[in-house]
Design a protein around this motif. Structure first.
Motif, PDB file in Angstrom:
ATOM      1  N   HIS A   7      12.799  10.664  11.453  1.00 51.85           N
ATOM      2  CA  HIS A   7      11.526  10.045  11.860  1.00 51.85           C
ATOM      3  C   HIS A   7      10.377  10.538  10.975  1.00 51.85           C
ATOM      4  N   VAL A   8      10.334  11.831  10.689  1.00 50.43           N
ATOM      5  CA  VAL A   8       9.295  12.408   9.820  1.00 50.43           C
ATOM      6  C   VAL A   8       9.423  11.829   8.412  1.00 50.43           C
ATOM      7  N   GLN A   9      10.664  11.717   7.922  1.00 48.78           N
ATOM      8  CA  GLN A   9      10.877  11.147   6.588  1.00 48.78           C
ATOM      9  C   GLN A   9      10.419   9.683   6.544  1.00 48.78           C
ATOM     10  N   GLU A  10      10.712   8.938   7.624  1.00 48.67           N
ATOM     11  CA  GLU A  10      10.275   7.536   7.702  1.00 48.67           C
ATOM     12  C   GLU A  10       8.761   7.438   7.693  1.00 48.67           C
ATOM     13  N   GLN A  11       8.092   8.328   8.420  1.00 48.40           N
ATOM     14  CA  GLN A  11       6.623   8.343   8.429  1.00 48.40           C
ATOM     15  C   GLN A  11       6.072   8.656   7.039  1.00 48.40           C
ATOM     16  N   GLU A  12       6.702   9.602   6.365  1.00 49.82           N
ATOM     17  CA  GLU A  12       6.271   9.953   5.001  1.00 49.82           C
ATOM     18  C   GLU A  12       6.462   8.751   4.065  1.00 49.82           C
ATOM     19  N   ARG A  13       7.598   8.087   4.217  1.00 46.85           N
ATOM     20  CA  ARG A  13       7.877   6.911   3.386  1.00 46.85           C
ATOM     21  C   ARG A  13       6.848   5.813   3.653  1.00 46.85           C
ATOM     22  N   GLN A  14       6.520   5.561   4.908  1.00 48.21           N
ATOM     23  CA  GLN A  14       5.516   4.567   5.285  1.00 48.21           C
ATOM     24  C   GLN A  14       4.139   4.955   4.736  1.00 48.21           C
ATOM     25  N   GLN A  19      -0.090   4.129   0.732  1.00 48.34           N
ATOM     26  CA  GLN A  19      -0.894   4.638  -0.393  1.00 48.34           C
ATOM     27  C   GLN A  19      -0.682   3.777  -1.641  1.00 48.34           C
ATOM     28  N   ALA A  20       0.570   3.401  -1.872  1.00 48.82           N
ATOM     29  CA  ALA A  20       0.868   2.555  -3.031  1.00 48.82           C
ATOM     30  C   ALA A  20       0.180   1.204  -2.890  1.00 48.82           C
ATOM     31  N   ARG A  21       0.199   0.636  -1.677  1.00 40.53           N
ATOM     32  CA  ARG A  21      -0.490  -0.640  -1.440  1.00 40.53           C
ATOM     33  C   ARG A  21      -1.989  -0.503  -1.704  1.00 40.53           C
ATOM     34  N   ASN A  22      -2.561   0.584  -1.199  1.00 37.16           N
ATOM     35  CA  ASN A  22      -3.996   0.823  -1.421  1.00 37.16           C
ATOM     36  C   ASN A  22      -4.308   0.949  -2.910  1.00 37.16           C
ATOM     37  N   LEU A  28      -6.010  -4.114  -8.460  1.00 42.04           N
ATOM     38  CA  LEU A  28      -6.215  -5.567  -8.510  1.00 42.04           C
ATOM     39  C   LEU A  28      -7.699  -5.908  -8.384  1.00 42.04           C
ATOM     40  N   ASN A  29      -8.406  -5.230  -7.496  1.00 39.95           N
ATOM     41  CA  ASN A  29      -9.843  -5.464  -7.350  1.00 39.95           C
ATOM     42  C   ASN A  29     -10.599  -5.097  -8.623  1.00 39.95           C
ATOM     43  N   ALA A  30     -10.224  -3.968  -9.225  1.00 40.78           N
ATOM     44  CA  ALA A  30     -10.875  -3.553 -10.478  1.00 40.78           C
ATOM     45  C   ALA A  30     -10.582  -4.568 -11.581  1.00 40.78           C
ATOM     46  N   ASN A  31      -9.322  -5.021 -11.662  1.00 42.59           N
ATOM     47  CA  ASN A  31      -8.951  -6.009 -12.682  1.00 42.59           C
ATOM     48  C   ASN A  31      -9.681  -7.327 -12.464  1.00 42.59           C
ATOM     49  N   SER A  32      -9.784  -7.744 -11.216  1.00 41.69           N
ATOM     50  CA  SER A  32     -10.465  -9.012 -10.950  1.00 41.69           C
ATOM     51  C   SER A  32     -11.956  -8.906 -11.263  1.00 41.69           C
ATOM     52  N   GLU A  33     -12.561  -7.766 -10.982  1.00 42.82           N
ATOM     53  CA  GLU A  33     -13.985  -7.575 -11.305  1.00 42.82           C
ATOM     54  C   GLU A  33     -14.190  -7.581 -12.816  1.00 42.82           C
TER      55      GLU A  33
END
Length: 96
Positions: A7-14, A19-22, A28-33
């Motif tokens: 469960h802890v590993q799953e939380q870390e993975r999530q 973080q990767a999505r952010n 993408l926002n910087a590139n679009s600007e």
């Protein structure tokens, strides 16, 4: 105990996925600007060139038409003078 670790590993993975999505969203926002700024700059350059060209053509057209009007008025003035001389000659003939 294995479930807790899993469960802890799953939380870390999530958390890493979030973080990767952010990070991807930020990039993408910087590139679009940046792309928007480049497009705005190119559009501005095009508009300046295009409008400058149009303004030059309008100025040349105005000058051409002004010359035509002046030429036409000069021609009309000369025609009126010739007409006046012709009338004067006719009057001279009639008074003889």
């Amino acid at each position: 105990m294995g479930e807790i670790i899993s469960h802890v590993q799953e939380q870390e993975r999530q958390k890493k996925i979030a973080q990767a999505r952010n990070e991807i969203t930020k990039q993408l926002n910087a590139n679009s600007e940046d792309l928007k700024l480049q497009i705005d700059k190119q559009l501005s350059t095009f508009e300046k060139g295009f409008l400058g060209d149009v303004e030059q053509k309008i100025a040349a057209f105005k000058e051409s038409k002004a010359k035509e009007i002046i030429s036409s008025n000069t021609w009309l003035k000369q025609l009126a003078e010739i007409d006046q001389e012709f009338k004067s000659i006719l009057n001279s003939i009639y008074t003889l």
